[in-house]
Design an enzyme around this catalytic site. Sequence first.
Site, PDB file in Angstrom:
ATOM      1  N   ASP A   5       0.842  -1.211   0.000  1.00 27.71           N
ATOM      2  CA  ASP A   5       0.000   0.000   0.000  1.00 27.71           C
ATOM      3  C   ASP A   5       0.874   1.257   0.000  1.00 27.71           C
ATOM      4  O   ASP A   5       0.364   2.376  -0.078  1.00 27.71           O
ATOM      5  CB  ASP A   5      -1.012  -0.015   1.148  1.00 27.71           C
ATOM      6  CG  ASP A   5      -0.376  -0.059   2.522  1.00 27.71           C
ATOM      7  OD1 ASP A   5       0.868  -0.137   2.606  1.00 27.71           O
ATOM      8  OD2 ASP A   5      -1.115  -0.017   3.522  1.00 27.71           O
TER       9      ASP A   5
ATOM     10  N   GLU B 106      -1.531  -5.589   8.675  1.00 26.54           N
ATOM     11  CA  GLU B 106      -0.682  -5.024   9.720  1.00 26.54           C
ATOM     12  C   GLU B 106      -1.239  -5.308  11.112  1.00 26.54           C
ATOM     13  O   GLU B 106      -2.455  -5.307  11.311  1.00 26.54           O
ATOM     14  CB  GLU B 106      -0.555  -3.502   9.521  1.00 26.54           C
ATOM     15  CG  GLU B 106       0.146  -3.126   8.227  1.00 26.54           C
ATOM     16  CD  GLU B 106       0.327  -1.619   8.050  1.00 26.54           C
ATOM     17  OE1 GLU B 106      -0.013  -0.852   8.981  1.00 26.54           O
ATOM     18  OE2 GLU B 106       0.820  -1.215   6.972  1.00 26.54           O
TER      19      GLU B 106
ATOM     20  N   GLU C 153       9.231  -4.041  10.384  1.00 21.99           N
ATOM     21  CA  GLU C 153       9.641  -2.735   9.847  1.00 21.99           C
ATOM     22  C   GLU C 153      10.158  -1.839  10.972  1.00 21.99           C
ATOM     23  O   GLU C 153       9.483  -1.642  11.992  1.00 21.99           O
ATOM     24  CB  GLU C 153       8.447  -2.072   9.127  1.00 21.99           C
ATOM     25  CG  GLU C 153       8.816  -0.730   8.526  1.00 21.99           C
ATOM     26  CD  GLU C 153       7.835  -0.227   7.463  1.00 21.99           C
ATOM     27  OE1 GLU C 153       6.894  -0.964   7.096  1.00 21.99           O
ATOM     28  OE2 GLU C 153       8.043   0.915   7.006  1.00 21.99           O
TER      29      GLU C 153
HETATM   30  O1  KIV Z   1       3.549  -1.145   1.535  1.00 20.39           O
HETATM   31  C1  KIV Z   1       4.718  -1.567   1.504  1.00 20.39           C
HETATM   32  O2  KIV Z   1       5.460  -1.334   0.553  1.00 20.39           O
HETATM   33  C2  KIV Z   1       5.170  -2.362   2.635  1.00 20.39           C
HETATM   34  C3  KIV Z   1       6.610  -2.748   2.688  1.00 20.39           C
HETATM   35  C4  KIV Z   1       7.464  -1.578   2.865  1.00 20.39           C
HETATM   36  C5  KIV Z   1       6.871  -3.796   3.687  1.00 20.39           C
HETATM   37  O3  KIV Z   1       4.406  -2.671   3.469  1.00 20.39           O
END
Ligand code: KIV
Length: 300
Positions: free
Chosen positions: A53, A124, A192
Amino acid sequence: MSKHTQGSAKQVSTHTLMKYKGEGRKIVCLTAYDYSTAQIVDRAGVDVILVGDSLAMVALGHRTTHAVTMEEMLHHTRAVTRGVKSALVVADLPFMSYQVEVTQAITNAGRFIKEAEAHAVKLEGATPLSLEIVERLVGMGIPVMGHLGFTPQSIHGLGGTKVQGKTAEDAVKLIRDAKALEEAGAFSVVLEMVPKAVATILTEEMKIPTIGIGAGNGCDGQILVTDDLLGKFTDFQPRFVRRYANLSDLCTEAIGNYARDVKAKQFPDDSESFAISEEEELELRQLIAADMELKGELTC
Ligand code: KIV
């Protein structure tokens, strides 16, 4: 080997990733939001392609990931899966597409598999609702990747883009959350912006692979946003990004050269144009001249 698969790399599955963790073979992951990028990333042998996203910011110019919709995510995921031959394609469930209730999450996750041909989805956090969602999706055959540490969809609740798990107490909570995702059936978890030591210990504690972004090299794999790695997206550069190219400057220069050639009438040249025979051209000119003469007579 069948004709269909001849010469092409084998399809990566969630089982492949588990095998890689067991072998200590690092898992390579990147993002893609469109067909041609997906083709390049897949051809380069990347194991997992995430339609993240982050596309809200990187491809659509929003300030956070919040604005991207299910329809937009589906649109980009379809483009990516058309370009991929062997990587595992994971689609990110966007903000508010799964946080309301389990049936909403199932419906939206199912759309990524059914309408966009993704192989898995990512969500998430590890709230009781998220864990129930993971369990239900896995139960119906939809693989789920978790995402812990700094979770961009909670940026406001977290008070900004901040490293997570910096105290022993916070780190224990992070490890418990990761374990809970694993128990719920997640096949992998993204970490992250987590301190290296915490991510390393967490990785050692887990059966499923951890994929780090700003979490040090003790994780089972790494992910970056492809546009960051290529130096194409330049609004900001997080500390954990390593730039392997400077596409922004390269593209600006190339486009500047194109503009110069157009203005100087040096593009296109004859090799970049289509021709007709000299006879056809002559006949065309005669027909036009005759037509003009005819119109001239009629107006007299
Ligand atoms: O949305 C994204 O690109 C992510 C990655 C950075 C793990 O969630």
